[in-house]
Enzyme design. Structure first.
Site, PDB file in Angstrom:
ATOM      1  N   ASP A  12       0.746  -0.985   0.050  1.00 25.36           N
ATOM      2  CA  ASP A  12       0.064  -0.086  -0.211  1.00 25.36           C
ATOM      3  C   ASP A  12       0.920   1.265  -0.076  1.00 25.36           C
ATOM      4  O   ASP A  12       0.431   2.177   0.570  1.00 25.36           O
ATOM      5  CB  ASP A  12      -0.819  -0.005   1.275  1.00 25.36           C
ATOM      6  CG  ASP A  12      -1.820  -1.061   1.227  1.00 25.36           C
ATOM      7  OD1 ASP A  12      -2.228  -1.610   0.174  1.00 25.36           O
ATOM      8  OD2 ASP A  12      -2.181  -1.549   2.243  1.00 25.36           O
ATOM      9  N   LYS A  15       1.900   2.193  -4.865  1.00 29.04           N
ATOM     10  CA  LYS A  15       2.554   1.550  -6.350  1.00 29.04           C
ATOM     11  C   LYS A  15       1.610   1.877  -7.430  1.00 29.04           C
ATOM     12  O   LYS A  15       1.927   2.271  -8.621  1.00 29.04           O
ATOM     13  CB  LYS A  15       2.686   0.269  -6.047  1.00 29.04           C
ATOM     14  CG  LYS A  15       3.599  -0.356  -4.992  1.00 29.04           C
ATOM     15  CD  LYS A  15       3.705  -1.762  -4.665  1.00 29.04           C
ATOM     16  CE  LYS A  15       2.395  -2.422  -4.246  1.00 29.04           C
ATOM     17  NZ  LYS A  15       1.973  -2.067  -2.795  1.00 29.04           N
ATOM     18  N   GLY A  39      -4.591  -4.230  -3.857  1.00 28.49           N
ATOM     19  CA  GLY A  39      -5.304  -3.257  -4.280  1.00 28.49           C
ATOM     20  C   GLY A  39      -4.503  -1.922  -4.600  1.00 28.49           C
ATOM     21  O   GLY A  39      -4.110  -1.527  -3.624  1.00 28.49           O
ATOM     22  N   HIS A  40      -4.534  -1.733  -5.963  1.00 28.77           N
ATOM     23  CA  HIS A  40      -3.692  -0.474  -6.283  1.00 28.77           C
ATOM     24  C   HIS A  40      -4.530   0.417  -6.936  1.00 28.77           C
ATOM     25  O   HIS A  40      -5.474   0.349  -7.673  1.00 28.77           O
ATOM     26  CB  HIS A  40      -2.666  -1.294  -7.339  1.00 28.77           C
ATOM     27  CG  HIS A  40      -1.763  -2.175  -7.074  1.00 28.77           C
ATOM     28  ND1 HIS A  40      -0.886  -2.722  -7.879  1.00 28.77           N
ATOM     29  CD2 HIS A  40      -1.586  -2.630  -5.841  1.00 28.77           C
ATOM     30  CE1 HIS A  40      -0.137  -3.787  -7.043  1.00 28.77           C
ATOM     31  NE2 HIS A  40      -0.564  -3.488  -6.084  1.00 28.77           N
ATOM     32  N   GLN A 222       1.963  -6.101  -3.189  1.00 32.02           N
ATOM     33  CA  GLN A 222       2.443  -6.055  -1.781  1.00 32.02           C
ATOM     34  C   GLN A 222       3.865  -5.375  -1.559  1.00 32.02           C
ATOM     35  O   GLN A 222       3.921  -4.347  -2.152  1.00 32.02           O
ATOM     36  CB  GLN A 222       2.732  -7.585  -1.489  1.00 32.02           C
ATOM     37  CG  GLN A 222       1.115  -8.492  -1.363  1.00 32.02           C
ATOM     38  CD  GLN A 222       0.456  -9.043  -2.651  1.00 32.02           C
ATOM     39  OE1 GLN A 222       1.424  -9.398  -3.238  1.00 32.02           O
ATOM     40  NE2 GLN A 222      -0.579  -8.743  -2.844  1.00 32.02           N
TER      41      GLN A 222
HETATM   42  P1  GDP Z   1      -0.864   0.164  -3.665  1.00 33.91           P
HETATM   43  O1  GDP Z   1      -1.312  -1.032  -3.017  1.00 33.91           O
HETATM   44  O2  GDP Z   1       0.737   0.559  -3.385  1.00 33.91           O
HETATM   45  O3  GDP Z   1      -0.978   0.753  -4.961  1.00 33.91           O
HETATM   46  O4  GDP Z   1      -1.326   1.596  -2.574  1.00 33.91           O
HETATM   47  P2  GDP Z   1      -2.914   1.654  -2.372  1.00 33.91           P
HETATM   48  O5  GDP Z   1      -3.770   2.209  -3.540  1.00 33.91           O
HETATM   49  O6  GDP Z   1      -3.459   0.412  -1.375  1.00 33.91           O
HETATM   50  O7  GDP Z   1      -2.924   2.726  -1.166  1.00 33.91           O
HETATM   51  C1  GDP Z   1      -2.392   3.924  -1.455  1.00 33.91           C
HETATM   52  C2  GDP Z   1      -3.411   4.883  -1.076  1.00 33.91           C
HETATM   53  O8  GDP Z   1      -2.916   6.354  -0.989  1.00 33.91           O
HETATM   54  C3  GDP Z   1      -4.526   5.186  -2.129  1.00 33.91           C
HETATM   55  O9  GDP Z   1      -5.828   5.371  -1.466  1.00 33.91           O
HETATM   56  C4  GDP Z   1      -4.041   6.295  -2.855  1.00 33.91           C
HETATM   57  O10 GDP Z   1      -5.011   6.926  -3.753  1.00 33.91           O
HETATM   58  C5  GDP Z   1      -3.457   7.201  -1.822  1.00 33.91           C
HETATM   59  N1  GDP Z   1      -2.216   7.943  -2.425  1.00 33.91           N
HETATM   60  C6  GDP Z   1      -1.208   7.561  -3.129  1.00 33.91           C
HETATM   61  N2  GDP Z   1      -0.339   8.626  -3.209  1.00 33.91           N
HETATM   62  C7  GDP Z   1      -0.665   9.266  -2.263  1.00 33.91           C
HETATM   63  C8  GDP Z   1      -0.138  10.742  -1.922  1.00 33.91           C
HETATM   64  O11 GDP Z   1       0.951  11.147  -2.272  1.00 33.91           O
HETATM   65  N3  GDP Z   1      -0.808  11.518  -1.005  1.00 33.91           N
HETATM   66  C9  GDP Z   1      -2.321  10.852  -0.566  1.00 33.91           C
HETATM   67  N4  GDP Z   1      -2.582  11.594   0.330  1.00 33.91           N
HETATM   68  N5  GDP Z   1      -2.544   9.938  -0.944  1.00 33.91           N
HETATM   69  C10 GDP Z   1      -1.848   9.162  -1.921  1.00 33.91           C
HETATM   70  P1  IMO Z   2      -0.781  -4.366  -2.195  1.00 33.94           P
HETATM   71  O1  IMO Z   2      -0.511  -4.599  -3.606  1.00 33.94           O
HETATM   72  C1  IMO Z   2      -0.732  -4.659   2.118  1.00 33.94           C
HETATM   73  C2  IMO Z   2      -1.082  -8.732   3.781  1.00 33.94           C
HETATM   74  C3  IMO Z   2      -2.442  -9.146   4.345  1.00 33.94           C
HETATM   75  C4  IMO Z   2      -1.950 -10.032   5.375  1.00 33.94           C
HETATM   76  C5  IMO Z   2      -0.633 -10.683   4.677  1.00 33.94           C
HETATM   77  C6  IMO Z   2      -0.968 -11.903   4.091  1.00 33.94           C
HETATM   78  O2  IMO Z   2      -2.137  -3.567  -2.371  1.00 33.94           O
HETATM   79  O3  IMO Z   2       0.240  -3.414  -1.536  1.00 33.94           O
HETATM   80  P2  IMO Z   2      -2.740 -12.599   2.113  1.00 33.94           P
HETATM   81  O4  IMO Z   2      -4.084 -12.406   1.501  1.00 33.94           O
HETATM   82  O5  IMO Z   2      -1.732 -12.766   1.002  1.00 33.94           O
HETATM   83  O6  IMO Z   2      -2.575 -14.243   2.718  1.00 33.94           O
HETATM   84  O7  IMO Z   2      -2.294 -11.879   3.230  1.00 33.94           O
HETATM   85  O8  IMO Z   2      -0.167  -9.851   3.656  1.00 33.94           O
HETATM   86  N1  IMO Z   2      -1.390  -8.049   2.274  1.00 33.94           N
HETATM   87  C7  IMO Z   2      -1.279  -6.611   1.916  1.00 33.94           C
HETATM   88  N2  IMO Z   2      -0.816  -5.618   2.828  1.00 33.94           N
HETATM   89  N3  IMO Z   2      -1.079  -4.498   0.613  1.00 33.94           N
HETATM   90  C8  IMO Z   2      -1.172  -5.354  -0.255  1.00 33.94           C
HETATM   91  O9  IMO Z   2      -1.171  -5.626  -1.383  1.00 33.94           O
HETATM   92  C9  IMO Z   2      -1.348  -6.919   0.664  1.00 33.94           C
HETATM   93  N4  IMO Z   2      -1.505  -8.199   0.219  1.00 33.94           N
HETATM   94  C10 IMO Z   2      -1.240  -8.564   1.294  1.00 33.94           C
HETATM   95  O10 IMO Z   2      -3.154  -7.905   5.095  1.00 33.94           O
HETATM   96  O11 IMO Z   2      -1.348  -9.323   6.447  1.00 33.94           O
HETATM   97 MG    MG Z   3      -2.895  -1.602  -1.728  1.00 32.29          MG
END
Ligand code: GDP
Ligand code: IMO
Ligand code: MG
Length: 422
Positions: A12, A15, A39-40, A222
Site C-alpha cells: 500500500d 504503487k 489493491g492498487h 504487496q
Molecule cells: P498500492 O497498493 O501500493 O497501490 O497502494 P494503495 O492504493 O493500496 O494505497 C495507497 C493510497 O494512498 C490510495 O488511496 C492512493 O490513492 C493514496 N495515495 C497515493 N499517493 C498519495 C499521496 O501522495 N498522498 C495522499 N494523500 N494519498 C496518496
Molecule cells: P498491495 O499490492 C498490504 C497482507 C495481508 C496480510 C498478509 C497476508 O495493495 O500493496 P494474504 O492475503 O496474502 O494471505 O495476506 O499480507 N497483504 C497486503 N497488505 N497491501 C497488499 O497489497 C497486501 N496483500 C497482502 O493484510 O497481513
Molecule cells: Mg494496496
C-alpha cells in the site's frame, strides 16, 4: 528500458499511482506475482479506480497489460474488474494478455484460507482471498492453470483428483461439507471460454516485445516485507514480492532488467498482523490513519500506522537493487510539529542497523529515532521540488542519503498531477 517497480514496506505504498504515471512511457505493463489480495489505487480526474488483478497501466489506452505466470488469478474477480472498467467506457479488447501458466484460485482455496485463519492461535491477518492455498497447490504440483480451463479433459481430471483429497480434509479437519465437482467444473470451463482469446504465452510475448525494443514496466504487488523469503515471516504473503520475482513471474531474464524503482511512503503502514517496531500509539495512529485515509483498498480494514523505518527501507534498497525512490504521501506529514525516522533498533542492549529477521527481536525491538522539524501545510500543493518547505526538503535529503538511492518522484496527493518529478 525495462523497469521493475516494488513496494519497499508492507504494501500500500502507492504503487498503483506511480505505475499509472510511469505507464505513459511504457509499452507493456506486467503484474508478475500476488493476486487479488492486492489493491492498487489510481486517481484520474477525481475518479478513483482500484485494481486487484488488472495492471494499473490499463487506463492508458494504447498499452498492453499482461498478467504473468507468477500471478494467481481468481477469474470471477478479474471478470468483474474488466466489466467494471468497460462500464466506465474503457476499451480493453486485445490489450489484456493472461499467461497460460498463471495458477487459478478455486473456491476451495478461498474457503481454506479463511478456515485456516480461524483455527490459528497466531493469526496472519490474511485477506482471505485464497492466495496462500493457491500458491501452496502450485508448489505441491496439484494446481490448476489458466491453460487448463481451455481443456475440459485436463480440467476434469485435475479437479476430480483435487476434490477427492480436499473434500476429505474439509470434512474431517474443518467439519465443512466440501465442494461439488459439477458446479466448479461448469463455472471454471465458463471462465475458460470468457478469457480464451486473452490467454497466451506471455513470456514469449514479452521477450518478443523486448527484442523489438519495446519498454516493459513490471508492477510489483504487496511489499518487500511481505515477501515469502525476506518478509516478516510468517506474517507475509505467499509470493516473491522482491524484484527477483519479476523475472520468475514473467519469464523475462534478469539480464534484461535495467532498473528497479522502490515506492515508499513518507511514513509506514501495515494491514493485518505481525511485528511493527515503529507503530504509533493507538491515539496518534488514529489521527494519521484518518489524515492519510489509511484503510485497505481490498478489505477496507484500518491500516496500522507508524514512523518511517529506515532500517527496513535500507534493507529494501539492498534486497531489490533499488536505485530510484518514489516517496509517496508526503502531504500526510504536513502540519506535524515533529517527524521521526527510525535509524536503528535496540534489543537487549544490542543495536541493530541491519534488519533482524529473528521474530523475537523485531517484535520487541525499540526503535532509535532521528527527529526532524515538521512543516506547515501550504495553501497550495507544491508542484516542484523548489516549492517544498525547506524542512520537507531536509527530510527528503536525509532519506536519500541514508538509503543511498536517488529520489526521482515525490507524491503529495492521490491524483496524477499531485506528483513532483525530479
Ligand atoms: P498500492 O497498493 O501500493 O497501490 O497502494 P494503495 O492504493 O493500496 O494505497 C495507497 C493510497 O494512498 C490510495 O488511496 C492512493 O490513492 C493514496 N495515495 C497515493 N499517493 C498519495 C499521496 O501522495 N498522498 C495522499 N494523500 N494519498 C496518496
Ligand atoms: P498491495 O499490492 C498490504 C497482507 C495481508 C496480510 C498478509 C497476508 O495493495 O500493496 P494474504 O492475503 O496474502 O494471505 O495476506 O499480507 N497483504 C497486503 N497488505 N497491501 C497488499 O497489497 C497486501 N496483500 C497482502 O493484510 O497481513
Ligand atoms: Mg494496496
Amino acid at each position: 528500458m525495462n523497469i521493475v517497480l516494488v513496494g519497499m514496506q508492507w504494501g500500500d505504498e502507492g504503487k498503483g499511482k506511480i505505475i499509472d504515471i510511469l505507464s505513459a512511457k511504457a509499452d507493456y505493463i506486467v503484474r508478475y506475482q500476488g493476486g487479488n489480495n492486492a489493491g492498487h489505487t489510481v486517481v484520474v480526474q477525481n475518479k478513483e479506480y482500484i485494481f486487484h488483478l488488472m495492471p494499473s497501466g490499463i487506463l492508458h489506452k494504447d498499452k498492453i497489460c499482461c498478467i504473468g505466470n507468477g500471478v494467481v488469478i481468481d477469474p470471477a474477480v478479474l471478470l468483474k474488474e474488466i466489466n467494471d472498467l468497460q462500464k466506465c467506457g474503457l476499451h480493453i479488447g486485445k490489450r489484456l494478455k493472461i499467461s497460460t501458466l498463471a495458477h487459478v484460485i478455486l473456491p476451495y482455496h478461498r474457503i481454506l484460507d479463511q478456515l485456516r485463519e480461524t483455527k490459528r492461535t497466531q493469526k496472519i491477518g490474511t485477506t482471505g482471498r485464497g492466495i496462500g492455498p493457491c500458491y501452496a497447490d502450485k508448489i505441491n504440483r496439484c494446481g490448476i492453470r489458466m491453460v487448463d480451463l481451455l481443456n475440459p479433459g485436463v480440467l476434469r481430471q485435475k479437479l476430480r483428483d483435487n476434490l477427492n483429497e480436499k473434500n476429505e480434509i474439509f470434512k474431517k479437519v474443518y467439519g465443512n461439507p466440501g465442494f461439488s465437482f459439477e458446479k466448479i467444473y461448469k463455472e471454471y470451463l465458463g471462465y475458460g471460454r470468457e478469457f480464451g482469446s486473452s490467454i497466451c504465452d506471455t513470456a514469449m510475448l514479452l521477450n518478443e516485445a523486448h527484442r523489438r525494443r519495446k519498454e516493459v514496466l513490471f508492477e510489483g504487488a504487496q511489499g518487500t516485507f511481505l515477501d515469502i523469503d525476506f518478509g516478516t515471516y510468517p506474517f507475509v504473503t505467499s509470493s516473491s514480492t522482491t524484484a527477483g520475482g519479476a523475472c520468475i513471474g514473467s519469464g523475462i531474464s534478469p539480464v534484461h532488467i535495467d532498473k528497479v524503482i522502490g515506492v515508499v511512503k513518507a511514513y509506514t503502514t501495515r494491514v493485518g498482523e505481525g511485528p511493527f517496531p515503529t507503530e504509533f500509539s493507538s491515539r496518534f495512529g488514529k489521527i494519521v490513519r484518518e489524515r492519510g485515509s489509511e484503510f485497505g483498498a481490498t478489505t477496507g480494514r484500518p491500516r496500522r500506522c507508524g514512523w518511517f523505518d529506515a532500517v527496513m527501507a535500507r534493507a529494501s534498497v539492498i534486497l531489490n537493487g533499488i536505485s530510484e525512490l518514489a516517496i509517496t504521501k508526503m502531504d500526510v506529514l504536513d502540519g506535524m510539529p515533529t517527524i521521526k525516522v527510525c535509524t536503528a533498533y535496540i534489543y537487549k542492549g544490542k543495536r541493530f542497523t541491519a534488519f533482524p529477521h529473528d521474530f523475537e527481536v523485531i517484535k520487541n525491538a525499540k526503535p532509535i529515532y532521528k527527529e526532524f522539524s515538521g512543516w506547515d501545510k501550504r495553501p497550495y500543493k507544491p508542484s516542484s521540488y523548489r516549492e517544498l518547505h525547506p524542512h520537507a526538503k531536509d527530510y527528503l535529503s536525509f532519506l536519500k542519503d541514508h538509503l543511498r538511492a536517488k529520489i526521482t518522484m515525490v507524491s503529495v496527493g492521490s491524483s496524477r498531477q499531485d506528483t513532483i518529478l525530479l
